[in-house]
Write an enzyme that holds these catalytic residues in place. Structure first.
Site, short mmCIF file in Angstrom:
data_model
loop_
_atom_site.label_atom_id
_atom_site.label_comp_id
_atom_site.label_asym_id
_atom_site.label_seq_id
_atom_site.Cartn_x
_atom_site.Cartn_y
_atom_site.Cartn_z
N HIS A 1 0.83 -1.22 0.00
CA HIS A 1 0.00 0.00 0.00
C HIS A 1 0.86 1.27 0.00
O HIS A 1 0.53 2.25 0.67
CB HIS A 1 -0.96 0.03 1.20
N ASN B 1 -10.36 -2.46 2.72
CA ASN B 1 -10.11 -2.36 1.29
C ASN B 1 -11.40 -1.99 0.57
O ASN B 1 -12.45 -1.86 1.20
CB ASN B 1 -9.60 -3.71 0.75
N TYR C 1 0.62 -4.21 12.16
CA TYR C 1 0.64 -2.77 11.82
C TYR C 1 1.43 -1.92 12.80
O TYR C 1 2.32 -1.18 12.39
CB TYR C 1 -0.80 -2.26 11.63
C1 HEM Z 1 -0.92 -1.77 4.90
C2 HEM Z 1 0.29 -6.06 6.71
C3 HEM Z 1 -3.98 -7.87 5.35
C4 HEM Z 1 -5.42 -3.41 4.22
C5 HEM Z 1 -0.21 -2.79 5.46
C6 HEM Z 1 1.12 -2.68 5.98
C7 HEM Z 1 1.46 -3.88 6.50
C8 HEM Z 1 0.35 -4.76 6.30
C9 HEM Z 1 2.75 -4.25 7.19
C10 HEM Z 1 1.99 -1.43 5.94
C11 HEM Z 1 1.68 -0.57 7.13
C12 HEM Z 1 2.50 0.70 7.16
O1 HEM Z 1 3.71 0.63 6.92
O2 HEM Z 1 1.92 1.78 7.44
C13 HEM Z 1 -0.77 -6.92 6.52
C14 HEM Z 1 -0.84 -8.29 6.98
C15 HEM Z 1 -2.02 -8.80 6.58
C16 HEM Z 1 -2.72 -7.74 5.87
C17 HEM Z 1 0.27 -8.99 7.77
C18 HEM Z 1 -2.62 -10.16 6.77
C19 HEM Z 1 -2.27 -10.98 7.71
C20 HEM Z 1 -4.76 -6.81 4.97
C21 HEM Z 1 -6.18 -6.87 4.73
C22 HEM Z 1 -6.58 -5.62 4.41
C23 HEM Z 1 -5.41 -4.76 4.46
C24 HEM Z 1 -7.02 -8.13 4.87
C25 HEM Z 1 -7.94 -5.10 4.10
C26 HEM Z 1 -9.05 -5.69 4.47
C27 HEM Z 1 -4.32 -2.60 4.32
C28 HEM Z 1 -4.36 -1.19 4.02
C29 HEM Z 1 -3.07 -0.72 4.22
C30 HEM Z 1 -2.25 -1.84 4.62
C31 HEM Z 1 -5.57 -0.38 3.61
C32 HEM Z 1 -2.59 0.72 4.04
C33 HEM Z 1 -2.90 1.53 5.27
C34 HEM Z 1 -2.53 2.96 5.02
O3 HEM Z 1 -3.22 3.61 4.21
O4 HEM Z 1 -1.54 3.42 5.61
N1 HEM Z 1 -0.66 -4.08 5.65
N2 HEM Z 1 -1.93 -6.62 5.86
N3 HEM Z 1 -4.33 -5.51 4.79
N4 HEM Z 1 -3.05 -2.96 4.66
FE1 HEM Z 1 -2.49 -4.78 5.24
#
Ligand code: HEM
Ligand code: NDP
Length: 484
Positions: free
Chosen positions: A56, A128, A338
């Site tokens: 992202h 999402n 996160y």
């Molecule tokens: C961003 C991990 C599943 C939506 C991220 C980030 C990580 C991460 C490490 C970066 C955070 C940052 O540096 O600020 C994971 C892991 C998941 C997972 C380990 C599953 C075990 C999901 C799911 C969704 C999702 C299922 C949505 C339903 C997002 C979004 C961001 C993000 C929207 C961006 C947030 C922002 O705008 O700063 N994710 N994620 N992720 N993830 Fe996931």
């Protein structure tokens, strides 16, 4: 008289000696180490970037306000969801796989990350634009993301590796179906829905519990690009979605979303026909209809992208009294992931930055660390007899529930109708129009026709889609030239 501009200073506020010239030994001579101003400028420049988000990375966002119009106090006591309540929020949109400079119109899910600045602290819903996800166990997340990003040898994206992962993980079928419809290439961030995706817990003041799913329905209407339009725009304007949101808000055209929830009585979960905590499944509306509880509007652009959007840290673990976790394994994994990412990407005191800082008072016993700014005083420990802050466990009464079992590594226990294909089949059979289906087939064919996709992989791709529906598999086989 010309208006005076402020005087340039260094970061310590000391008046700058020049905006133009380094200090040198004579006009043509070498530069001096004593030119602190030059050195600070160059050294700070080298440190301008924080690591981009590991997923992202490319996005944009804006501030807004949530307004609750209906009484849902029978389901949750969360302060922000009480009728008439208005709560400030930040919403960041993003693509998933691309890097910071990648194109906004790429085929990808879109992030829909909300931070509500409630009177009981920050509440984040990090969702999402789809109600489901590719996998149902967090141990696969890094493998999944690696397969969607770049190869180790040539650092290229590789559709063969993407299909290799998806076809080996049939649980991905529902989410890949969404991705391969034209909803995989939304026209703008304003023209798509958002979803909390996971199942969460709500509990009311009496301690009664419910399971809940969030749906944020765009009031601009859903609009998408075709694959050809999206591809062309990747070259024409890689920042299209960022520009669109910024301009809409600047011009007073404030985008809005209706906030709907599906509510499941706590006891229904045990023998519901689908596992209600499986993130690859929706709750069909016939079982649990959507209820409107309010709406939110985006009405203010950030003033400084880096400070307010790049440094924003969203975390599914930010839950407020009245809202709890569910046993969704993906949610459980994300609760750790996160805040851990933010401590690394931004720093241990990321919650002190203005964009992440709650608007309610903070009385934490955490202290110090790099860049500590809002640092609590004495007492530095709890419990204490000197009047320091004390917790009120009653606030969380009702959030607990009984769990028991062997410690195992296992798939979810199946519910009556659990399988990987019936929900994407319902999407194909009941929901998609004739045009949607035709576009879905051609989007899949286009994607799996990349030169690196092998003949063997194409056969697996056809099999994957045939599992959902023979017409879909047949269309893909025809397009890929695979004998089915
Ligand atoms: C961003 C991990 C599943 C939506 C991220 C980030 C990580 C991460 C490490 C970066 C955070 C940052 O540096 O600020 C994971 C892991 C998941 C997972 C380990 C599953 C075990 C999901 C799911 C969704 C999702 C299922 C949505 C339903 C997002 C979004 C961001 C993000 C929207 C961006 C947030 C922002 O705008 O700063 N994710 N994620 N992720 N993830 Fe996931
Ligand atoms: P319904 O007919 O009650 O709901 C269908 C849902 O699909 C609506 O939310 C609709 O809302 C959405 N939809 C319409 N067109 C598309 C599209 N092109 N791509 C994705 N979603 C679309 O049926 P069910 O609740 O029984 O669900 C049937 C299938 O619909 C599910 O298996 C799932 O694939 C899909 N779906 C279900 C959702 C749910 O929460 N139940 C949510 C979204 C999709 P809208 O047009 O406003 O998006």
């Amino acid at each position: 008289m010309t208006e005076r501009v402020p005087q340039t200073t260094d970061d310590a506020g000391i008046p700058a000696p020049s905006d133009q010239f380094s200090q040198s030994v004579g006009p043509n001579g070498p530069l001096l180490l004593q030119d602190h101003y030059l050195i600070q400028k160059m050294a700070h420049f080298n440190r301008e970037r924080v690591p981009e988000r590991v997923v992202h990375a490319k996005g944009g966002g804006a501030y807004g306000v949530l307004e609750i119009t209906e009484d849902v106090s029978q389901y949750t006591k969360a302060d922000l969801f009480q009728k008439g309540k208005r709560t400030d929020l930040l919403l960041r949109f993003s693509t998933v796989a691309g890097e910071l400079g990648s194109a906004d119109t790429a085929r990808d899910p879109r992030g829909f990350a909300l931070k509500f600045y409630t009177e009981q602290g920050n509440y984040d819903i990090v969702g999402n634009n789809t109600p489901i996800f590719f996998i149902r166990d967090p141990s696969k997340f890094s493998d999944f993301i690696h397969s969607q990003k770049r190869r180790a040898d040539n650092q290229l994206r590789d559709h063969n590796m993407q299909w290799d992962f998806w076809t080996l993980q049939p649980e991905s079928a529902h989410q890949v179906s969404f991705l391969m419809t034209d909803r995989g290439t939304p026209k703008s961030w304003r023209h798509m829905h958002g979803f909390g995706s996971h199942t969460f817990l709500w509990y009311n003041a009496a301690g009664e519990k419910f399971w809940v799913k969030y749906h944020f329905k765009t009031e601009q209407g859903v609009e998408n690009f075709t694959a050809a339009e999206a591809k062309a725009l990747e070259a024409q304007d890689p920042d299209l979605h960022r520009r669109d949101l910024w301009n809409a808000i600047k011009n007073g055209d404030h985008p809005s979303w209706t906030v709907n929830v599906q509510i499941m009585p706590f006891e229904d979960a045990a023998d519901y026909r689908f596992n209600p905590f499986d993130l690859t499944k929706v709750w069909p509306h016939a079982d649990y209809p959507e209820i409107t509880i309010g709406r939110f509007t985006l009405n203010r652009n950030p003033e400084n992208y880096f400070a307010e959007i790049e440094q924003a840290g969203f975390e599914p673990s930010n839950l407020v009294p009245g809202i709890g976790m569910s046993p969704d394994k993906m949610l459980q994994g994300r609760l750790f992931s996160y805040p851990d990412a933010h401590r690394y990407r931004i720093g241990p005191n990321y919650l002190q930055l203005p964009v992440n800082r709650p608007k309610s008072p903070v009385h934490s016993y955490n202290r110090d660390g790099a860049m500590a700014y809002v640092n609590g005083g004495d007492p530095v420990y709890a419990p204490n007899t000197v009047g320091g802050p004390a917790a009120d466990p009653d606030l969380y009464k009702g959030s607990g529930y009984h769990v028991a079992g062997e410690i195992v590594r296992s798939a979810y226990q199946l519910h009556k109708e659990d399988d990987d294909f019936s929900q994407p089949r319902a999407l194909w059979e009941k929901v998609l129009s004739h045009t949607d289906r035709a576009n879905m087939v051609s989007n899949i064919v286009g994607h799996a026709s990349a030169p690196e996709v092998t003949d063997d992989m194409k056969k697996r791709v056809v099999e994957y889609w045939t599992n959902i529906h023979p017409d879909l598999g047949g269309g893909v086989a025809k397009g890929l030239g695979v004998q089915s």
